[in-house]
Each structure stands twice: as structure tokens, then as C-alpha cells.
Write a protein that holds these residues in place. Structure first.
Motif, PDB file in Angstrom:
ATOM      1  N   ARG A 140       0.830  -1.209   0.000  1.00 14.01           N
ATOM      2  CA  ARG A 140       0.000   0.000   0.000  1.00 14.01           C
ATOM      3  C   ARG A 140       0.864   1.259   0.000  1.00 14.01           C
ATOM      4  NH1 ARG A 140      -5.619  -0.536   1.840  1.00 14.01           N
ATOM      5  NH2 ARG A 140      -6.113  -2.746   1.907  1.00 14.01           N
ATOM      6  N   ARG A 193       7.942  -7.378  -6.301  1.00 14.59           N
ATOM      7  CA  ARG A 193       7.814  -8.329  -5.192  1.00 14.59           C
ATOM      8  C   ARG A 193       9.187  -8.718  -4.664  1.00 14.59           C
ATOM      9  NH1 ARG A 193       2.644  -9.549  -4.750  1.00 14.59           N
ATOM     10  NH2 ARG A 193       3.172 -10.914  -3.022  1.00 14.59           N
ATOM     11  N   ARG A 215      -0.485 -12.292   1.477  1.00 17.44           N
ATOM     12  CA  ARG A 215      -1.030 -13.148   0.418  1.00 17.44           C
ATOM     13  C   ARG A 215      -0.118 -14.350   0.144  1.00 17.44           C
ATOM     14  NH1 ARG A 215      -3.764  -9.337   1.201  1.00 17.44           N
ATOM     15  NH2 ARG A 215      -5.399  -8.410  -0.073  1.00 17.44           N
ATOM     16  N   ARG A 271      -9.936  -7.084  -7.350  1.00 17.09           N
ATOM     17  CA  ARG A 271      -8.652  -7.257  -6.672  1.00 17.09           C
ATOM     18  C   ARG A 271      -8.383  -8.751  -6.444  1.00 17.09           C
ATOM     19  NH1 ARG A 271      -6.596  -5.158  -1.532  1.00 17.09           N
ATOM     20  NH2 ARG A 271      -8.642  -4.661  -0.720  1.00 17.09           N
ATOM     21  N   ASP A 309      -5.221 -10.767  -7.698  1.00 17.90           N
ATOM     22  CA  ASP A 309      -4.325 -11.411  -6.726  1.00 17.90           C
ATOM     23  C   ASP A 309      -4.221 -12.923  -6.956  1.00 17.90           C
ATOM     24  OD1 ASP A 309      -3.908  -8.966  -5.525  1.00 17.90           O
ATOM     25  OD2 ASP A 309      -5.151  -9.362  -3.765  1.00 17.90           O
TER      26      ASP A 309
END
Ligand code: C5P
Length: 225
Positions: free
Chosen positions: A39, A108, A129, A179, A183
Motif C-alpha cells: 500500500r 515483489r 497473500r 482485486r 491477486d
């Protein structure tokens, strides 16, 4: 691994944030809110006009950010360019930007060591996640929390209303589904339960019900008496 790690993964609104906080308090462990990292990067990109599709520019942005997260404090004070952004992090547009920057494998990877460096004695509880599948594959205990999309949208709606935002429930459900698809279907680190994760469906459970299940699992793993 130097200290035990408990991972709690799952989709938005599954209750993983609440469960992670309660579990960390129960065990006396540190807390890692990995979504906050994505975020913050999403918010920084929006603020500075960085293209959310441009992985190279996002990595440069991540490298230049002063990423000091007071994870294990209950009132999260996060500053970006000297501005307290803790309140803005929960906004829908920031959530959407986070899920867009999270699609890029390079991004990532750039955020991986930051997450791993949070492992400290006496232990860490992290929610996200891919914590059980990618970031902490050797975690002592892995939990995957899920709930129906309708229940998750209701929870998110109440959370946003309580924080004073004006939102439509139907828009929340739509954003959450978009989303979720992003994801779950991205090529790198998609949202999926690790093979050795305990799956808990929280649709019909209160936070206390979920914590009771987690408590039993922590005892079984020797994390508490
Ligand atoms: O958990 P939270 O809703 O704060 O996460 C925001 C977004 O960040 C998610 O939709 C997801 O795309 C991304 N994220 C991720 N991996 C994590 C944590 C969050 O991809 N470990």
C-alpha cells in the motif's frame, strides 16, 4: 530461521489482519502487516505520478523510499515525505494501486528482504497473500483464512464507514472481486493456500472463534502452553 514465524494469508476481508494482531498479542510476537508495504508503494506511486505498469520505475521508487515500519506498535505511524500517511493507507484507491504494483515480479522481489528482515525473537506473526508460500516457506505455522465474497465485502464496508468514509457497498464488492481476480491469477506469488497451511473459513465465525482455532494450532505446534 532464527525465530518462529506464523503466517496468516488470505484475501481482503477474510479477517487475516485482525487474526494476525490477536495472534501476535496472544503469543507476544512481533507483527508484520505485509499489505502495508504494498500500500505504501502504491500510495507513493500515485503521489509522485509513477506509472503503475512501469516495474522499473516502481523498483526505483521502492529503493528510494524511507521504509521504516513500526509494525509492532498498535498505533501505526507511517510517514512518507514527512507526511503521516497511516490514515490514507486504507483508502480504496490505495488498495487498488497496491494490488497493481504487487503484480510485478521485480517489485515483489525488491520488497522481499524487507519482509524477511522483520523476523526477530521471540517470533513473528505476519499477514499477507504469499507469506506461507513464498516469503516464509519454512514457517512454523501457516494459516489460510478465507470467507465468502459477500461476507468480506460487508466487513470492508463497515470498516470504511466506521473510519468516516462515504462508500457504496456495491462498489466495495466490485473492487474486492477485481482485486481478488488480480491477486489469485497473477503469475508470480498468486494468492493460494500453501500445501501445508491450515485453511479456516471465517464466513460464519467471529474473530474470537477464529482465534480459538488458531490457539489450538499454536499449542499443537509448541508455540504456547
Ligand atoms: O492486505 P492488504 O489488503 O492491505 O493488501 C493490499 C494489496 O497488496 C493486496 O490486494 C495484494 O495485491 C497486495 N499484497 C500482496 N502480497 C502481500 C500483501 C499484500 O500482493 N503479501
Amino acid at each position: 530461521m532464527t525465530a518462529p514465524v506464523v503466517t496468516i494469508d488470505g484475501p481482503s476481508g477474510s479477517g487475516k489482519g485482525t487474526t494476525a494482531r490477536l495472534t501476535a498479542a496472544m503469543l507476544g510476537f512481533h507483527l508484520l502487516d505485509s499489505g502495508a508495504i504494498y500500500r505504501i508503494l502504491g500510495l507513493a506511486a500515485l503521489d509522485r505520478g509513477v506509472d503503475l505498469q512501469d516495474a522499473h520505475a516502481l523498483c526505483a521508487l521502492a529503493a528510494g523510499l524511507e521504509l521504516a515500519f513500526p509494525y509492532d506498535q498498535h498505533t501505526t505511524q507511517i510517514e512518507l515525505d514527512g507526511r503521516n500517511i497511516a490514515g490514507s493507507l486504507r483508502n480504496q484507491d490505495v488498495a487498488d494501486a497496491a494490488s497493481q504494483v504487487a503484480v510485478h515480479p521485480e517489485v515483489r522481489e525488491a520488497l522481499m528482504s524487507l519482509q524477511r528482515s522483520q523476523v526477530k525473537a521471540p517470533g513473528l506473526v505476519g499477514d499477507g497473500r504469499d507469506l506461507g508460500t513464498v516469503v516464509f516457506p519454512d514457517a512454523t505455522l501457516k494459516i489460510f483464512l478465507d470467507a465468502s465474497a459477500a461476507v468480506r465485502a460487508d466487513r470492508r464496508y463497515l470498516e470504511l464507514i466506521e473510519s468516516g468514509q462515504t462508500v457504496e457497498r456495491s462498489a466495495i464488492l466490485r473492487d474486492l472481486e477485481i482485486r481478488d481476480i488480480r491477486d489469485r491469477t497473477r503469475t508470480v506469488a498468486p494468492l493460494v493456500a500453501a500445501d501445508d497451511a491450515y485453511v479456516i473459513d471465517s464466513s460464519e465465525k467471529t474473530p474470537a472463534d477464529v482465534l480459538a482455532v488458531v490457539r489450538d494450532l499454536c499449542r499443537a505446534k509448541g508455540l504456547m502452553q
